[in-house]
Design a protein around this motif. Structure first.
Motif, short mmCIF file in Angstrom:
data_model
loop_
_atom_site.label_atom_id
_atom_site.label_comp_id
_atom_site.label_asym_id
_atom_site.label_seq_id
_atom_site.Cartn_x
_atom_site.Cartn_y
_atom_site.Cartn_z
N ARG A 1 -4.62 -1.14 -8.42
CA ARG A 1 -4.06 -0.62 -6.80
C ARG A 1 -4.86 0.30 -5.97
O ARG A 1 -4.61 1.14 -6.41
CB ARG A 1 -2.55 -1.05 -7.39
N VAL A 2 -4.80 -0.39 -4.47
CA VAL A 2 -5.19 0.63 -3.62
C VAL A 2 -3.40 1.44 -2.50
O VAL A 2 -2.84 0.37 -2.85
CB VAL A 2 -6.08 0.38 -2.66
N TRP A 3 -3.52 2.92 -2.92
CA TRP A 3 -2.64 2.88 -2.40
C TRP A 3 -2.82 3.51 -0.47
O TRP A 3 -3.50 4.46 -1.36
CB TRP A 3 -1.94 4.18 -2.84
N LEU A 4 -2.27 4.38 -0.14
CA LEU A 4 -1.81 4.83 1.29
C LEU A 4 -1.43 6.15 0.60
O LEU A 4 -0.44 6.21 0.35
CB LEU A 4 -1.43 4.09 2.11
N LEU A 5 -2.45 7.64 1.25
CA LEU A 5 -1.73 8.81 0.54
C LEU A 5 -1.12 9.10 2.07
O LEU A 5 -0.23 9.32 2.52
CB LEU A 5 -2.95 9.87 0.39
N TYR B 1 0.60 -1.29 -0.19
CA TYR B 1 -0.29 -0.15 0.18
C TYR B 1 1.01 1.39 0.13
O TYR B 1 0.31 2.66 0.12
CB TYR B 1 -0.95 -0.06 1.03
N LEU B 2 1.90 1.18 -0.01
CA LEU B 2 3.31 2.22 0.54
C LEU B 2 4.14 2.91 -0.55
O LEU B 2 4.88 2.14 -1.41
CB LEU B 2 4.37 1.84 1.67
N PRO B 3 3.09 3.40 -1.40
CA PRO B 3 3.79 4.12 -2.55
C PRO B 3 5.76 4.57 -1.81
O PRO B 3 5.61 5.04 -0.35
CB PRO B 3 3.82 6.03 -2.83
N GLU B 4 6.84 4.73 -2.37
CA GLU B 4 8.02 5.16 -2.42
C GLU B 4 8.20 6.74 -1.45
O GLU B 4 7.39 7.81 -2.41
CB GLU B 4 9.45 4.81 -3.39
N SER B 5 8.82 6.66 -0.54
CA SER B 5 8.49 8.25 0.00
C SER B 5 9.49 8.19 0.82
O SER B 5 10.42 7.01 1.82
CB SER B 5 6.78 7.31 0.61
N HIS B 6 10.48 8.98 1.23
CA HIS B 6 11.21 9.60 1.78
C HIS B 6 10.83 10.90 2.59
O HIS B 6 10.53 11.49 2.16
CB HIS B 6 12.19 9.71 1.06
N ILE C 1 9.19 13.98 0.17
CA ILE C 1 9.15 12.70 -1.50
C ILE C 1 8.20 11.87 -1.17
O ILE C 1 8.62 11.11 -0.98
CB ILE C 1 10.04 13.84 -1.49
N GLN C 2 7.03 11.59 -2.98
CA GLN C 2 6.53 10.74 -2.60
C GLN C 2 6.16 10.36 -3.62
O GLN C 2 6.30 11.39 -4.41
CB GLN C 2 4.96 10.78 -1.36
N GLN C 3 6.69 9.06 -4.47
CA GLN C 3 6.24 8.58 -5.69
C GLN C 3 5.43 8.93 -6.06
O GLN C 3 3.46 8.84 -5.60
CB GLN C 3 6.18 6.85 -5.79
N GLY C 4 4.71 9.86 -7.28
CA GLY C 4 3.74 10.17 -8.05
C GLY C 4 2.99 8.61 -8.70
O GLY C 4 3.47 8.45 -9.29
#
Length: 454
Positions: free
Chosen positions: A414-418, A222-227, A305-308
Protein backbone atom coordinates in the motif's frame (compact mmCIF):
# COMPACT_ATOMS: atom_id res chain seq x y z
CA UNK A 1 1.74 28.61 -36.74
CA UNK A 2 3.03 32.17 -36.28
CA UNK A 3 6.78 32.51 -36.01
CA UNK A 4 7.47 33.75 -32.48
CA UNK A 5 11.16 33.09 -31.70
CA UNK A 6 13.36 36.10 -32.47
CA UNK A 7 17.07 36.88 -31.92
CA UNK A 8 17.72 40.39 -30.58
CA UNK A 9 20.73 42.33 -31.84
CA UNK A 10 21.82 45.38 -29.81
CA UNK A 11 23.24 48.18 -31.99
CA UNK A 12 24.85 51.57 -31.28
CA UNK A 13 22.61 54.60 -30.72
CA UNK A 14 24.10 56.22 -33.85
CA UNK A 15 22.40 53.51 -35.93
CA UNK A 16 19.03 53.44 -34.18
CA UNK A 17 17.25 55.89 -31.86
CA UNK A 18 16.01 54.75 -28.45
CA UNK A 19 12.36 54.69 -29.50
CA UNK A 20 12.70 52.62 -32.68
CA UNK A 21 13.34 48.94 -33.34
CA UNK A 22 14.02 47.11 -36.61
CA UNK A 23 12.23 43.84 -37.31
CA UNK A 24 12.57 41.29 -40.11
CA UNK A 25 9.94 41.69 -42.81
CA UNK A 26 8.59 38.12 -42.41
CA UNK A 27 7.69 38.84 -38.73
CA UNK A 28 6.03 42.14 -39.74
CA UNK A 29 3.86 40.39 -42.32
CA UNK A 30 2.92 37.35 -40.24
CA UNK A 31 1.98 39.37 -37.16
CA UNK A 32 0.45 42.22 -39.23
CA UNK A 33 2.57 44.82 -37.39
CA UNK A 34 2.03 48.33 -38.78
CA UNK A 35 5.26 50.05 -39.87
CA UNK A 36 6.17 53.45 -38.45
CA UNK A 37 3.05 53.64 -36.23
CA UNK A 38 3.30 54.45 -32.50
CA UNK A 39 3.25 51.12 -30.61
CA UNK A 40 4.12 49.94 -27.09
CA UNK A 41 7.07 47.62 -26.53
CA UNK A 42 6.63 45.41 -23.45
CA UNK A 43 9.00 43.08 -21.61
CA UNK A 44 7.62 41.91 -18.26
CA UNK A 45 6.60 45.05 -16.33
CA UNK A 46 8.63 47.38 -18.62
CA UNK A 47 6.76 49.38 -21.26
CA UNK A 48 7.98 51.99 -23.73
CA UNK A 49 6.52 53.77 -26.77
CA UNK A 50 8.31 52.72 -29.99
CA UNK A 51 8.00 52.63 -33.75
CA UNK A 52 8.90 49.53 -35.77
CA UNK A 53 10.89 49.65 -39.01
CA UNK A 54 10.63 46.67 -41.37
CA UNK A 55 13.88 45.18 -42.72
CA UNK A 56 13.85 43.00 -45.86
CA UNK A 57 15.76 39.69 -45.92
CA UNK A 58 16.49 39.88 -42.17
CA UNK A 59 15.41 37.28 -39.62
CA UNK A 60 15.68 39.09 -36.32
CA UNK A 61 15.16 42.26 -34.26
CA UNK A 62 17.54 45.18 -33.73
CA UNK A 63 17.30 47.60 -30.85
CA UNK A 64 19.39 50.40 -29.38
CA UNK A 65 22.08 49.22 -26.90
CA UNK A 66 20.83 51.47 -24.09
CA UNK A 67 17.28 50.06 -24.46
CA UNK A 68 18.68 46.50 -24.43
CA UNK A 69 20.69 47.34 -21.30
CA UNK A 70 17.63 48.83 -19.56
CA UNK A 71 15.72 45.60 -20.00
CA UNK A 72 18.70 43.35 -19.19
CA UNK A 73 19.14 41.81 -22.65
CA UNK A 74 22.56 40.85 -24.01
CA UNK A 75 23.36 41.09 -27.72
CA UNK A 76 22.14 37.87 -29.38
CA UNK A 77 19.48 37.03 -26.75
CA UNK A 78 16.66 34.88 -28.16
CA UNK A 79 13.11 35.58 -27.01
CA UNK A 80 9.52 34.98 -28.06
CA UNK A 81 7.37 37.82 -29.37
CA UNK A 82 3.73 38.43 -30.02
CA UNK A 83 1.76 41.41 -31.23
CA UNK A 84 -1.66 42.37 -29.86
CA UNK A 85 -3.47 44.48 -32.44
CA UNK A 86 -6.14 45.70 -30.01
CA UNK A 87 -3.66 47.36 -27.66
CA UNK A 88 -0.95 47.98 -30.32
CA UNK A 89 1.52 46.17 -28.03
CA UNK A 90 4.58 44.26 -29.17
CA UNK A 91 5.50 41.94 -26.29
CA UNK A 92 8.80 40.12 -25.77
CA UNK A 93 9.16 37.30 -23.27
CA UNK A 94 8.58 35.33 -21.27
CA UNK A 95 10.64 37.10 -18.63
CA UNK A 96 11.13 34.73 -15.67
CA UNK A 97 12.35 35.97 -12.28
CA UNK A 98 13.61 33.35 -9.83
CA UNK A 99 13.49 34.49 -6.21
CA UNK A 100 16.39 32.82 -4.34
CA UNK A 101 17.40 33.02 -0.69
CA UNK A 102 20.81 34.62 -0.94
CA UNK A 103 23.57 35.78 -3.25
CA UNK A 104 27.32 36.17 -2.77
CA UNK A 105 28.43 39.21 -4.81
CA UNK A 106 32.05 38.67 -3.66
CA UNK A 107 32.01 35.27 -5.47
CA UNK A 108 31.30 36.30 -9.11
CA UNK A 109 31.78 32.71 -10.38
CA UNK A 110 29.35 31.23 -7.84
CA UNK A 111 27.01 34.08 -6.87
CA UNK A 112 24.32 31.63 -5.66
CA UNK A 113 26.59 29.17 -3.86
CA UNK A 114 25.56 25.52 -4.23
CA UNK A 115 22.64 26.27 -6.60
CA UNK A 116 24.75 28.29 -9.11
CA UNK A 117 24.95 25.29 -11.49
CA UNK A 118 21.17 24.91 -11.41
CA UNK A 119 20.81 28.66 -12.16
CA UNK A 120 23.19 28.40 -15.13
CA UNK A 121 21.29 25.33 -16.38
CA UNK A 122 18.09 27.40 -16.24
CA UNK A 123 19.81 30.19 -18.23
CA UNK A 124 20.85 27.68 -20.93
CA UNK A 125 17.40 26.08 -21.00
CA UNK A 126 15.75 29.49 -21.40
CA UNK A 127 18.11 30.42 -24.24
CA UNK A 128 17.11 27.21 -26.07
CA UNK A 129 13.37 27.77 -25.45
CA UNK A 130 13.33 31.49 -26.31
CA UNK A 131 12.81 32.79 -22.77
CA UNK A 132 14.82 35.13 -20.54
CA UNK A 133 15.59 34.48 -16.88
CA UNK A 134 17.10 36.44 -14.03
CA UNK A 135 17.67 35.74 -10.33
CA UNK A 136 17.04 38.02 -7.37
CA UNK A 137 16.96 37.88 -3.57
CA UNK A 138 14.72 39.61 -0.99
CA UNK A 139 17.47 42.28 -0.73
CA UNK A 140 17.05 43.01 -4.46
CA UNK A 141 13.40 43.99 -4.00
CA UNK A 142 13.01 47.76 -4.49
CA UNK A 143 10.54 50.06 -2.72
CA UNK A 144 8.88 50.86 -6.04
CA UNK A 145 7.55 47.62 -7.53
CA UNK A 146 8.62 48.57 -11.07
CA UNK A 147 12.06 46.94 -11.01
CA UNK A 148 14.32 44.67 -8.98
CA UNK A 149 18.07 44.42 -8.56
CA UNK A 150 18.90 41.02 -10.02
CA UNK A 151 21.49 38.85 -11.75
CA UNK A 152 21.61 37.94 -15.46
CA UNK A 153 24.14 35.76 -17.24
CA UNK A 154 25.92 37.62 -20.05
CA UNK A 155 29.31 35.88 -20.62
CA UNK A 156 29.49 35.80 -16.81
CA UNK A 157 27.13 36.79 -13.98
CA UNK A 158 26.19 40.49 -13.89
CA UNK A 159 24.05 42.37 -11.40
CA UNK A 160 21.77 45.17 -12.63
CA UNK A 161 18.31 46.78 -12.29
CA UNK A 162 15.73 44.65 -14.17
CA UNK A 163 12.03 44.90 -15.03
CA UNK A 164 9.44 42.97 -13.01
CA UNK A 165 9.07 39.51 -14.57
CA UNK A 166 6.00 37.94 -16.22
CA UNK A 167 6.53 34.91 -13.98
CA UNK A 168 8.12 34.72 -10.53
CA UNK A 169 9.25 31.30 -9.30
CA UNK A 170 9.57 31.52 -5.51
CA UNK A 171 12.56 29.36 -4.56
CA UNK A 172 13.12 30.86 -1.09
CA UNK A 173 14.30 28.06 1.17
CA UNK A 174 13.45 29.67 4.50
CA UNK A 175 10.11 30.59 5.98
CA UNK A 176 11.76 33.50 7.78
CA UNK A 177 12.77 35.09 4.45
CA UNK A 178 9.43 34.29 2.80
CA UNK A 179 7.52 35.97 5.64
CA UNK A 180 9.55 39.19 5.51
CA UNK A 181 7.13 42.11 5.00
CA UNK A 182 8.96 43.32 1.86
CA UNK A 183 8.69 39.84 0.25
CA UNK A 184 4.98 39.44 1.08
CA UNK A 185 4.19 42.97 -0.12
CA UNK A 186 6.24 42.45 -3.34
CA UNK A 187 4.36 39.24 -4.24
CA UNK A 188 1.01 40.92 -3.66
CA UNK A 189 1.91 44.11 -5.55
CA UNK A 190 3.44 42.52 -8.68
CA UNK A 191 0.31 40.40 -9.13
CA UNK A 192 -1.91 43.45 -8.81
CA UNK A 193 0.18 45.96 -10.75
CA UNK A 194 1.84 43.86 -13.47
CA UNK A 195 -0.36 40.74 -13.65
CA UNK A 196 2.71 38.73 -12.70
CA UNK A 197 2.06 35.06 -12.00
CA UNK A 198 3.86 33.85 -8.86
CA UNK A 199 4.19 30.11 -8.40
CA UNK A 200 5.29 28.00 -5.44
CA UNK A 201 4.22 31.07 -3.55
CA UNK A 202 4.39 29.56 -0.09
CA UNK A 203 5.77 26.85 2.15
CA UNK A 204 3.43 24.04 3.13
CA UNK A 205 3.11 22.99 6.76
CA UNK A 206 2.61 19.28 7.44
CA UNK A 207 -0.66 19.66 9.34
CA UNK A 208 -2.04 22.05 6.67
CA UNK A 209 -1.43 19.43 3.95
CA UNK A 210 -2.98 16.54 5.90
CA UNK A 211 -5.96 18.60 7.07
CA UNK A 212 -6.65 19.84 3.53
CA UNK A 213 -6.34 16.42 1.88
CA UNK A 214 -8.43 14.66 4.51
CA UNK A 215 -11.46 16.40 3.01
CA UNK A 216 -10.99 14.53 -0.31
CA UNK A 217 -12.46 11.04 -0.05
CA UNK A 218 -10.34 9.77 -2.97
CA UNK A 219 -7.11 10.68 -1.13
CA UNK A 220 -7.97 9.28 2.32
CA UNK A 221 -6.36 5.94 1.41
CA UNK A 222 -2.92 7.61 1.17
CA UNK A 223 -3.05 9.41 4.52
CA UNK A 224 -1.65 7.85 7.68
CA UNK A 225 -3.61 8.97 10.74
CA UNK A 226 -2.11 12.27 11.74
CA UNK A 227 -2.93 15.15 14.12
CA UNK A 228 -1.40 18.27 15.55
CA UNK A 229 0.08 17.13 18.89
CA UNK A 230 -1.56 19.37 21.48
CA UNK A 231 -1.39 17.43 24.75
CA UNK A 232 -0.66 14.19 26.58
CA UNK A 233 -4.18 12.83 25.89
CA UNK A 234 -3.48 12.92 22.14
CA UNK A 235 -0.09 11.19 22.58
CA UNK A 236 -1.65 8.50 24.79
CA UNK A 237 -4.53 7.85 22.35
CA UNK A 238 -2.16 7.45 19.37
CA UNK A 239 0.37 5.30 21.29
CA UNK A 240 -2.38 2.94 22.48
CA UNK A 241 -3.64 2.61 18.90
CA UNK A 242 -0.24 2.11 17.17
CA UNK A 243 2.97 0.36 18.28
CA UNK A 244 5.01 3.12 16.65
CA UNK A 245 4.27 6.82 16.10
CA UNK A 246 6.35 9.64 14.65
CA UNK A 247 6.50 13.21 15.90
CA UNK A 248 7.46 15.52 13.04
CA UNK A 249 8.08 19.26 13.40
CA UNK A 250 5.22 20.97 11.54
CA UNK A 251 7.74 23.25 9.86
CA UNK A 252 10.63 20.83 9.60
CA UNK A 253 12.63 19.79 6.56
CA UNK A 254 15.52 17.45 5.73
CA UNK A 255 14.41 15.02 8.43
CA UNK A 256 15.44 17.41 11.22
CA UNK A 257 13.96 16.99 14.69
CA UNK A 258 11.87 13.85 13.99
CA UNK A 259 11.16 11.66 17.03
CA UNK A 260 10.16 7.99 16.66
CA UNK A 261 8.28 6.55 19.64
CA UNK A 262 7.87 2.77 20.00
CA UNK A 263 5.94 0.76 22.58
CA UNK A 264 8.19 -1.97 24.02
CA UNK A 265 7.12 -5.58 24.59
CA UNK A 266 8.82 -5.43 28.01
CA UNK A 267 6.74 -2.39 29.01
CA UNK A 268 7.69 1.25 28.72
CA UNK A 269 8.60 3.21 25.60
CA UNK A 270 11.62 3.95 23.47
CA UNK A 271 12.15 7.34 21.82
CA UNK A 272 14.61 7.76 18.93
CA UNK A 273 15.78 11.29 18.12
CA UNK A 274 17.45 12.33 14.84
CA UNK A 275 20.76 14.08 15.47
CA UNK A 276 23.51 15.16 13.07
CA UNK A 277 25.65 12.25 14.30
CA UNK A 278 22.95 9.61 13.89
CA UNK A 279 20.17 8.46 16.16
CA UNK A 280 19.96 8.92 19.93
CA UNK A 281 17.86 6.32 21.79
CA UNK A 282 16.23 6.89 25.15
CA UNK A 283 14.09 4.52 27.27
CA UNK A 284 11.21 5.68 29.47
CA UNK A 285 9.35 3.57 32.01
CA UNK A 286 6.07 5.35 31.25
CA UNK A 287 4.51 7.45 28.51
CA UNK A 288 4.02 10.29 30.99
CA UNK A 289 7.77 10.43 31.63
CA UNK A 290 8.41 10.47 27.87
CA UNK A 291 5.89 13.28 27.45
CA UNK A 292 7.54 15.28 30.26
CA UNK A 293 10.90 14.87 28.49
CA UNK A 294 9.60 16.29 25.20
CA UNK A 295 7.18 18.89 26.58
CA UNK A 296 10.09 21.38 26.83
CA UNK A 297 10.62 21.07 23.05
CA UNK A 298 6.88 21.52 22.48
CA UNK A 299 7.07 25.08 23.85
CA UNK A 300 9.08 26.14 20.78
CA UNK A 301 8.29 23.44 18.19
CA UNK A 302 4.82 22.35 17.03
CA UNK A 303 4.68 18.63 16.23
CA UNK A 304 2.49 16.58 13.93
CA UNK A 305 1.90 13.11 15.43
CA UNK A 306 1.66 10.44 12.75
CA UNK A 307 0.78 6.76 12.70
CA UNK A 308 3.92 4.61 12.33
CA UNK A 309 3.94 2.41 9.23
CA UNK A 310 5.62 -0.93 8.54
CA UNK A 311 7.55 0.27 5.52
CA UNK A 312 9.49 -1.84 3.09
CA UNK A 313 13.22 -1.91 3.82
CA UNK A 314 16.49 -3.03 2.30
CA UNK A 315 18.58 -4.92 4.87
CA UNK A 316 16.62 -3.27 7.71
CA UNK A 317 17.08 0.23 6.26
CA UNK A 318 13.73 1.96 5.55
CA UNK A 319 13.04 3.03 1.96
CA UNK A 320 10.86 5.91 0.80
CA UNK A 321 10.29 7.68 -2.51
CA UNK A 322 10.54 11.32 -3.63
CA UNK A 323 8.34 12.16 -6.62
CA UNK A 324 8.97 15.43 -8.44
CA UNK A 325 5.61 16.49 -9.88
CA UNK A 326 5.46 19.53 -12.18
CA UNK A 327 2.95 21.33 -14.35
CA UNK A 328 3.78 21.00 -18.04
CA UNK A 329 3.40 23.11 -21.20
CA UNK A 330 -0.40 22.68 -20.96
CA UNK A 331 -0.58 23.51 -17.25
CA UNK A 332 -1.27 19.86 -16.32
CA UNK A 333 0.44 17.99 -13.45
CA UNK A 334 2.92 15.35 -14.66
CA UNK A 335 5.46 13.17 -12.86
CA UNK A 336 8.96 14.24 -13.91
CA UNK A 337 10.88 11.74 -11.80
CA UNK A 338 10.55 9.37 -8.86
CA UNK A 339 13.65 8.26 -6.97
CA UNK A 340 13.98 5.78 -4.11
CA UNK A 341 15.84 6.88 -0.97
CA UNK A 342 17.25 4.33 1.46
CA UNK A 343 18.08 5.45 5.00
CA UNK A 344 21.73 5.56 6.09
CA UNK A 345 22.87 2.90 8.58
CA UNK A 346 22.54 4.97 11.76
CA UNK A 347 19.30 6.71 10.81
CA UNK A 348 15.61 5.98 10.55
CA UNK A 349 14.96 8.79 8.02
CA UNK A 350 16.10 8.56 4.41
CA UNK A 351 17.07 12.15 3.56
CA UNK A 352 20.36 12.54 1.71
CA UNK A 353 21.20 15.14 4.34
CA UNK A 354 21.11 12.25 6.83
CA UNK A 355 23.38 9.88 4.89
CA UNK A 356 20.65 8.24 2.78
CA UNK A 357 21.35 6.89 -0.73
CA UNK A 358 19.46 7.26 -4.02
CA UNK A 359 18.46 4.54 -6.46
CA UNK A 360 15.80 3.88 -9.09
CA UNK A 361 12.33 2.72 -8.00
CA UNK A 362 12.77 -0.63 -9.78
CA UNK A 363 16.14 -1.27 -8.12
CA UNK A 364 14.86 -0.43 -4.62
CA UNK A 365 11.67 -2.48 -4.98
CA UNK A 366 13.75 -5.40 -6.33
CA UNK A 367 16.11 -5.39 -3.35
CA UNK A 368 13.39 -4.75 -0.76
CA UNK A 369 11.35 -7.11 1.41
CA UNK A 370 8.09 -6.32 -0.43
CA UNK A 371 6.37 -9.68 -0.70
CA UNK A 372 3.58 -9.08 -3.22
CA UNK A 373 2.70 -6.50 -5.86
CA UNK A 374 6.26 -5.69 -6.99
CA UNK A 375 5.15 -5.18 -10.60
CA UNK A 376 2.46 -2.63 -9.73
CA UNK A 377 4.50 -0.61 -7.20
CA UNK A 378 5.96 1.93 -9.67
CA UNK A 379 2.57 2.62 -11.33
CA UNK A 380 0.89 2.98 -7.90
CA UNK A 381 3.51 5.56 -6.85
CA UNK A 382 2.96 7.55 -10.08
CA UNK A 383 -0.80 7.52 -9.62
CA UNK A 384 -0.57 8.56 -5.96
CA UNK A 385 1.85 11.44 -6.75
CA UNK A 386 -0.47 12.87 -9.43
CA UNK A 387 -3.64 12.51 -7.35
CA UNK A 388 -2.00 14.18 -4.33
CA UNK A 389 -0.68 17.09 -6.46
CA UNK A 390 -4.16 17.62 -7.92
CA UNK A 391 -5.62 17.43 -4.38
CA UNK A 392 -3.26 20.15 -3.17
CA UNK A 393 -4.26 22.37 -6.10
CA UNK A 394 -7.92 21.85 -5.28
CA UNK A 395 -7.81 22.15 -1.49
CA UNK A 396 -5.01 24.65 -0.73
CA UNK A 397 -5.58 28.23 -1.95
CA UNK A 398 -2.12 28.95 -3.40
CA UNK A 399 -0.41 28.60 -6.80
CA UNK A 400 2.06 25.72 -7.18
CA UNK A 401 3.96 24.70 -10.31
CA UNK A 402 6.11 21.95 -8.81
CA UNK A 403 5.95 19.79 -5.70
CA UNK A 404 8.25 17.24 -4.07
CA UNK A 405 5.96 14.49 -2.80
CA UNK A 406 7.41 11.98 -0.33
CA UNK A 407 5.72 8.60 -0.51
CA UNK A 408 6.25 5.25 1.15
CA UNK A 409 5.17 1.67 0.45
CA UNK A 410 4.29 -0.66 3.33
CA UNK A 411 5.05 -4.36 3.34
CA UNK A 412 1.59 -5.16 1.96
CA UNK A 413 2.23 -2.90 -1.09
CA UNK A 414 0.00 0.00 0.00
CA UNK A 415 1.21 3.53 -0.88
CA UNK A 416 1.24 6.21 1.84
CA UNK A 417 1.88 9.96 1.80
CA UNK A 418 4.66 11.09 4.16
CA UNK A 419 4.86 14.78 3.29
CA UNK A 420 4.70 17.39 0.53
CA UNK A 421 7.44 19.94 -0.10
CA UNK A 422 6.63 23.08 -2.10
CA UNK A 423 10.32 23.96 -2.50
CA UNK A 424 11.82 20.71 -3.85
CA UNK A 425 15.61 20.70 -3.76
CA UNK A 426 17.34 21.05 -7.08
CA UNK A 427 20.00 18.53 -6.13
CA UNK A 428 17.66 15.82 -4.87
CA UNK A 429 16.51 14.23 -8.11
CA UNK A 430 18.56 13.55 -11.26
CA UNK A 431 22.24 14.53 -11.18
CA UNK A 432 23.54 17.62 -12.95
CA UNK A 433 25.43 16.87 -16.15
CA UNK A 434 27.50 19.19 -18.30
CA UNK A 435 25.70 18.38 -21.54
CA UNK A 436 22.00 18.11 -20.94
CA UNK A 437 19.29 20.37 -19.57
CA UNK A 438 17.37 18.20 -17.09
CA UNK A 439 13.69 17.49 -17.81
CA UNK A 440 12.77 19.18 -14.49
CA UNK A 441 14.37 22.44 -15.69
CA UNK A 442 12.74 22.29 -19.15
CA UNK A 443 9.34 21.63 -17.62
CA UNK A 444 9.60 24.68 -15.37
CA UNK A 445 10.37 26.84 -18.46
CA UNK A 446 7.53 25.27 -20.46
CA UNK A 447 5.06 25.92 -17.63
CA UNK A 448 6.27 29.55 -17.44
CA UNK A 449 5.65 29.91 -21.19
CA UNK A 450 2.17 28.45 -20.74
CA UNK A 451 1.34 30.86 -17.90
CA UNK A 452 2.59 33.93 -19.75
CA UNK A 453 1.02 33.05 -23.10
CA UNK A 454 4.36 32.83 -24.96
Amino acid sequence: MLKSKVAVQAVGSGLLPDDAIMLGESYMKQWKIPQGQPLTLRLGGYQQPIKVVSVARYEGMRMNQSLARRIGLANGATLRMHYAEKSSTLSLGPLIGVLVSRDYPHMPDRPFGSITMFCKELVDGCAAQGAHVYFFTPNGIQESTDSVEGWVYQSGWKRMPLPIADIVNNRLTSRKLENKPNVQSFMKEVKRKHNTQVFNEKFLDKHEVFDALRGASSLAKYLPESHLLRNFTMLKAMCSKYYTVFLKPVRGSLGKGIIKISRLETGGYQAMFTTTAGTRKQHYTSLLKLFSAISGKMKTVRYQIQQGLTLIDIAKRPVDFRALVQKNASGVWTVTSIVARTAGGAHFVSNLARGGTLSTVREAIGKSNLAAGRQEAAAKLQKAALEIAEGIDTHIPAHFGELGIDLAVDTSGRVWLLEVNSKPSKNDNTPLTDQKIRPSVLRMIQYSRYLSGF
